[in-house]
Design an enzyme around this catalytic site. Sequence first.
Site, PDB file in Angstrom:
ATOM      1  N   ASP A 294       0.999  -1.137  -0.330  1.00  0.00           N
ATOM      2  CA  ASP A 294       0.541  -0.285   0.382  1.00  0.00           C
ATOM      3  C   ASP A 294       1.065   0.784  -0.077  1.00  0.00           C
ATOM      4  O   ASP A 294       0.453   1.971  -0.765  1.00  0.00           O
ATOM      5  CB  ASP A 294      -1.034   0.006   0.892  1.00  0.00           C
ATOM      6  CG  ASP A 294      -0.367  -0.095   2.559  1.00  0.00           C
ATOM      7  OD1 ASP A 294       1.199  -0.573   2.503  1.00  0.00           O
ATOM      8  OD2 ASP A 294      -0.959  -0.076   3.799  1.00  0.00           O
TER       9      ASP A 294
ATOM     10  N   ASP B  28       6.950   3.785   3.440  1.00  0.00           N
ATOM     11  CA  ASP B  28       6.878   4.875   5.007  1.00  0.00           C
ATOM     12  C   ASP B  28       8.991   4.744   4.324  1.00  0.00           C
ATOM     13  O   ASP B  28       9.587   5.542   4.122  1.00  0.00           O
ATOM     14  CB  ASP B  28       5.862   4.354   5.592  1.00  0.00           C
ATOM     15  CG  ASP B  28       5.964   5.600   6.131  1.00  0.00           C
ATOM     16  OD1 ASP B  28       6.005   7.082   6.603  1.00  0.00           O
ATOM     17  OD2 ASP B  28       6.275   5.218   7.339  1.00  0.00           O
TER      18      ASP B  28
ATOM     19  N   VAL C  90      -2.384   8.692   6.339  1.00  0.00           N
ATOM     20  CA  VAL C  90      -3.668   8.301   5.840  1.00  0.00           C
ATOM     21  C   VAL C  90      -3.794   7.345   6.188  1.00  0.00           C
ATOM     22  O   VAL C  90      -3.087   6.492   6.143  1.00  0.00           O
ATOM     23  CB  VAL C  90      -2.589   8.484   3.854  1.00  0.00           C
ATOM     24  CG1 VAL C  90      -2.435   9.762   3.767  1.00  0.00           C
ATOM     25  CG2 VAL C  90      -2.191   7.762   3.792  1.00  0.00           C
TER      26      VAL C  90
HETATM   27  P1  5GP Z   1       7.374   1.415   6.329  1.00  0.00           P
HETATM   28  O1  5GP Z   1       7.870   0.030   6.896  1.00  0.00           O
HETATM   29  O2  5GP Z   1       7.883   1.143   4.367  1.00  0.00           O
HETATM   30  O3  5GP Z   1       7.975   2.013   7.054  1.00  0.00           O
HETATM   31  O4  5GP Z   1       5.925   1.202   6.184  1.00  0.00           O
HETATM   32  C1  5GP Z   1       5.386  -0.433   5.872  1.00  0.00           C
HETATM   33  C2  5GP Z   1       3.930   0.035   6.533  1.00  0.00           C
HETATM   34  O5  5GP Z   1       3.640   0.807   7.454  1.00  0.00           O
HETATM   35  C3  5GP Z   1       2.962  -0.013   5.167  1.00  0.00           C
HETATM   36  O6  5GP Z   1       2.882  -1.335   4.825  1.00  0.00           O
HETATM   37  C4  5GP Z   1       2.146   0.054   6.596  1.00  0.00           C
HETATM   38  O7  5GP Z   1       1.193  -1.219   6.503  1.00  0.00           O
HETATM   39  C5  5GP Z   1       2.198   1.280   7.178  1.00  0.00           C
HETATM   40  N1  5GP Z   1       2.000   2.388   7.285  1.00  0.00           N
HETATM   41  C6  5GP Z   1       3.004   3.229   6.803  1.00  0.00           C
HETATM   42  N2  5GP Z   1       2.955   4.945   6.564  1.00  0.00           N
HETATM   43  C7  5GP Z   1       0.963   4.691   6.821  1.00  0.00           C
HETATM   44  C8  5GP Z   1       0.055   5.989   6.985  1.00  0.00           C
HETATM   45  O8  5GP Z   1       0.047   6.964   6.615  1.00  0.00           O
HETATM   46  N3  5GP Z   1      -0.645   5.370   6.337  1.00  0.00           N
HETATM   47  C9  5GP Z   1      -0.762   3.987   7.725  1.00  0.00           C
HETATM   48  N4  5GP Z   1      -2.891   3.793   7.413  1.00  0.00           N
HETATM   49  N5  5GP Z   1      -0.411   3.416   7.121  1.00  0.00           N
HETATM   50  C10 5GP Z   1       0.514   3.582   6.945  1.00  0.00           C
HETATM   51 MG    MG Z   2       0.953  -2.992   5.473  1.00  0.00          MG
END
Ligand code: 5GP
Ligand code: MG
Length: 187
Positions: free
Chosen positions: A107, A110, A160
């Site tokens: 999705d 981040d 979001v």
């Molecule tokens: P990362 O490992 O890149 O930090 O983020 C992975 C996961 O964090 C995403 O797959 C998602 O599930 C969650 N995440 C990161 N940013 C957001 C956001 O703005 N909203 C939501 N609902 N989930 C987020």
């Molecule tokens: Mg996720």
Amino acid sequence: MPSPKGPPELKHLDHVLVTPAAIKRRIAALGAQLNRDYAHKDLMVVAIVNGALIFTADLLRQMRSPLRLDCLRASSYHTGTRAVGEPRIVDQMKLDVKGQHVLLVDDILDTGKTLAAVAGLIKAKGAASVRTCVLLDKKARRAVPFEADYVGFEIPNEFVVGYGLDFNERYRNLPCIGVLRPKYYGG
Ligand code: 5GP
Ligand code: MG
């Protein structure tokens, strides 16, 4: 039939960042690009659920090859809207990725930790190639050097919800991507 005004939780949003029409148009373009890029390759899509569920479902219906689909689950421990620690990956994949051209779908990109970890896992299992496709990219938040091969939308550094993305497991069913009003983040 859903109400033409959308679900009642739409009222919980402070503002909308990406409308349903924009999502639809962008997914059509991403699908066309993937159809070109994988025209001569046997493709295996791996969706990172739950977040990528709705995006993957719509994206796959734009794709023209007899691809295969599998899912794995990744989750981070959250304090409110911040992930803390390393992502936990629950690998219950049914299909063997060895020798396969894999497209990972998530999705949102981040910090980059989830996709970096999952891409590493799939490569370690012997995939022939691994590319990544995300609906949203929050470049400002990157903690590890990782870029996706296919990106729907770059968005600002805001937490979001909607179109698969949750807050405390709710709001995944919203048809748009938006930011909740502060009182719904428990603040
Ligand atoms: P990362 O490992 O890149 O930090 O983020 C992975 C996961 O964090 C995403 O797959 C998602 O599930 C969650 N995440 C990161 N940013 C957001 C956001 O703005 N909203 C939501 N609902 N989930 C987020
Ligand atoms: Mg996720």
